[in-house]
Design an enzyme around this catalytic site. Structure first.
Site, PDB file in Angstrom:
ATOM      1  N   ASP A 168       3.763  -4.097  -5.851  1.00 58.64           N
ATOM      2  CA  ASP A 168       4.311  -5.312  -5.283  1.00 58.64           C
ATOM      3  C   ASP A 168       5.870  -5.313  -5.393  1.00 58.64           C
ATOM      4  O   ASP A 168       6.715  -5.672  -4.506  1.00 58.64           O
ATOM      5  CB  ASP A 168       3.702  -6.430  -6.182  1.00 58.64           C
ATOM      6  CG  ASP A 168       2.377  -6.921  -5.899  1.00 58.64           C
ATOM      7  OD1 ASP A 168       2.045  -6.391  -4.622  1.00 58.64           O
ATOM      8  OD2 ASP A 168       1.979  -7.642  -6.394  1.00 58.64           O
ATOM      9  N   GLU A 208      -0.606  -2.270  -9.599  1.00 58.87           N
ATOM     10  CA  GLU A 208      -0.459  -3.274  -8.514  1.00 58.87           C
ATOM     11  C   GLU A 208       0.775  -4.014  -8.691  1.00 58.87           C
ATOM     12  O   GLU A 208       1.361  -4.209  -7.555  1.00 58.87           O
ATOM     13  CB  GLU A 208      -1.606  -4.259  -8.759  1.00 58.87           C
ATOM     14  CG  GLU A 208      -3.103  -3.780  -8.505  1.00 58.87           C
ATOM     15  CD  GLU A 208      -3.277  -3.165  -6.838  1.00 58.87           C
ATOM     16  OE1 GLU A 208      -2.573  -3.846  -6.213  1.00 58.87           O
ATOM     17  OE2 GLU A 208      -3.694  -1.891  -6.683  1.00 58.87           O
ATOM     18  N   HIS A 254       2.042   2.192  -3.398  1.00 59.10           N
ATOM     19  CA  HIS A 254       1.069   3.035  -4.104  1.00 59.10           C
ATOM     20  C   HIS A 254       1.227   4.705  -3.859  1.00 59.10           C
ATOM     21  O   HIS A 254       1.311   5.455  -4.800  1.00 59.10           O
ATOM     22  CB  HIS A 254      -0.508   2.676  -3.827  1.00 59.10           C
ATOM     23  CG  HIS A 254      -0.733   1.334  -4.331  1.00 59.10           C
ATOM     24  ND1 HIS A 254      -0.755   1.248  -5.847  1.00 59.10           N
ATOM     25  CD2 HIS A 254      -1.339   0.288  -3.776  1.00 59.10           C
ATOM     26  CE1 HIS A 254      -1.256  -0.105  -5.917  1.00 59.10           C
ATOM     27  NE2 HIS A 254      -1.449  -0.751  -4.878  1.00 59.10           N
ATOM     28  N   GLU A 313       0.976  -1.329   0.029  1.00 61.31           N
ATOM     29  CA  GLU A 313       0.022   0.012   0.077  1.00 61.31           C
ATOM     30  C   GLU A 313       0.971   1.372  -0.092  1.00 61.31           C
ATOM     31  O   GLU A 313       0.633   2.415  -0.653  1.00 61.31           O
ATOM     32  CB  GLU A 313      -1.035   0.014   1.221  1.00 61.31           C
ATOM     33  CG  GLU A 313      -2.040  -1.208   1.315  1.00 61.31           C
ATOM     34  CD  GLU A 313      -2.984  -0.896   0.001  1.00 61.31           C
ATOM     35  OE1 GLU A 313      -3.210  -0.047  -0.505  1.00 61.31           O
ATOM     36  OE2 GLU A 313      -3.449  -2.045  -0.339  1.00 61.31           O
TER      37      GLU A 313
END
Length: 420
Positions: free
Chosen positions: A356, A352, A278, A275
């Site tokens: 990662d 995403e 991001h 998170e």
């Protein structure tokens, strides 16, 4: 037949048929053989249950979309919008007041018609598969709060849009765009401290190993946190999640209490690292910018169709109005909206993978990304995720990559890191 009506009916039918075909393909892609990656994680009976959940959800979604299609077409053909307009006009309000009432009545009708499906989904399907923890009282309160927020927040925004289009002339679409962009930013800013607490309780994370690990990792990434909170997600569902919310001094990390029960400390930190990726990679402002740009396109095209007589004739309307134009334009804009949504999902899936990668490269995902992999596996089992979705279903609807694709990418990252 009216050309606009023919186009709108075609859009509705083609959209429905595409969703039907994709749903059937997705059901056919269910593989009874458990993927090797999940051996020992997904127990055989759980895996069978996850596939049954996908089947039940898909069939229910098809039923809902079928009913929605039939009711929408009938409502258009019998002049339903015209009757709502007559009711709104009977109160002899200003044009903006009439527009608010017209939109409110239409929204209320839509909400009432969708309510049985929401009730069945929550208290039958989700209950059957062990997800639902929502009480009837909580459900009713959530529904009421949602309607109230729609009135208190959406009402003034809609009034501003109607005013601009009625009085601001050629550049009204630009002013509407600016108003909506400002509204989105303000809501994002206030949501963590004003809106979200209306629905859930947020409790600061207790001191201890997890708090220390998160604080240490955030400090290493030079990431200032306003706070670390747990949220009582278990009030409504057993599903687990985590997210960042807010900007600046309002920025906070929130863990569902259900997540805390399902993952160990390493796995929770790995989810946090993802998170945080991001945020550090600026995915949130990128997605917000793309969404706002999409709205600008929408408002510009909308300005070309305001008060179009042919469009109003398609909906059997006797009176031209700006407020009805907004609703009717949604039917015309649907194909463009679908294409843009596919593009946004493509960007989101790429983000995403990048988040990662960030988690792995900063050490937050554990050795070789293993902690993040194990966390994703546990969440997949807990949520009865479909491990083998059809590629076309993913392309059209997924904002996240399929779990096996994510795990494969993480393993490649781990192997590349260990080989360097």
């Amino acid at each position: 037949m009216n050309g606009y009506l023919l186009f709108i009916l075609s859009v509705l039918l083609v959209g429905y048929l595409i969703d039907l075909v994709v749903a059937l393909l997705n059901l056919r892609s269910l593989n009874p053989r458990l993927p090797a990656e999940f051996a020992g994680v997904f127990q055989p009976d759980q895996y069978v249950r996850s596939q049954e959940y996908t089947r039940v959800q898909t069939r229910f979604s098809l039923l809902q979309s079928t009913v929605s299609l039939v009711l929408t077409i009938l409502f258009i053909l019998v002049g339903g919008f015209h009757y709502i307009d007559l009711v709104a006009r009977s109160f002899n309000l200003s044009s903006i007041g009439t527009g608010l009432l017209f939109t409110g009545l239409f929204g209320l009708l839509s909400a009432v018609l969708s309510l049985p499906f929401s009730v069945y989904s929550t208290f039958v399907i989700e209950q059957r598969f062990g997800f639902n923890t929502t009480t009837v009282t909580t459900f009713v309160l959530d529904y009421g709060k949602g309607l109230l927020l729609a009135v208190l927040l959406g009402g003034p925004l809609l009034a501003a849009i109607l005013w601009f289009f009625e009085f601001a002339g050629t550049w009204a679409w630009l002013y509407c765009w600016a108003a909506v962009a400002t509204f989105i930013f303000v809501v994002q800013l206030l949501a963590p401290v004003v809106i979200m607490p209306l629905f859930n309780k947020f409790i600061p994370l207790d001191e201890g190993d997890l708090n220390e690990r998160i604080t240490r990792y955030a400090a290493a990434q030079r990431f200032a946190l306003q706070g670390i909170y747990t949220m009582d997600g278990s009030r409504r569902s057993t599903r687990a999640n985590a997210f960042f919310t807010g900007f600046g001094r309002f920025r906070r990390i929130v863990f569902f209490d259900t997540l805390m029960d399902k993952l160990n400390t390493d796995e929770i930190v790995a989810v946090l690292a993802h998170e945080m990726g991001h945020y550090k990679l600026r995915h949130i402002p990128v997605m917000m910018t793309l969404s706002i740009a999409q709205m600008g396109i929408m408002f510009f095209i909308l300005s070309l169709f305001l008060g179009n007589p042919g469009l109003f004739e398609a909906f059997r309307m006797e009176h031209l109005s700006i407020y009805a134009s907004l609703v009717f334009f949604g039917f015309l804009y649907a194909p463009i909206s679908t294409v843009l949504a596919i593009g946004l999902n493509l960007v989101s899936r790429r983000h995403e993978y990048q988040a990662d990668r960030y988690a792995v490269e900063t050490g937050g995902a554990g050795s070789g990304g293993e902690a993040l992999i194990q966390g994703l596996k546990k969440l997949s089992v807990s949520n009865l995720s479909n491990l083998t979705p059809h590629p076309l279903h993913v392309f059209l609807h997924y904002s996240h990559p399929p779990i096996l694709a994510r795990i494969g990418a993480l393993r490649r990252l781990g192997a590349a890191g260990s080989g360097s």
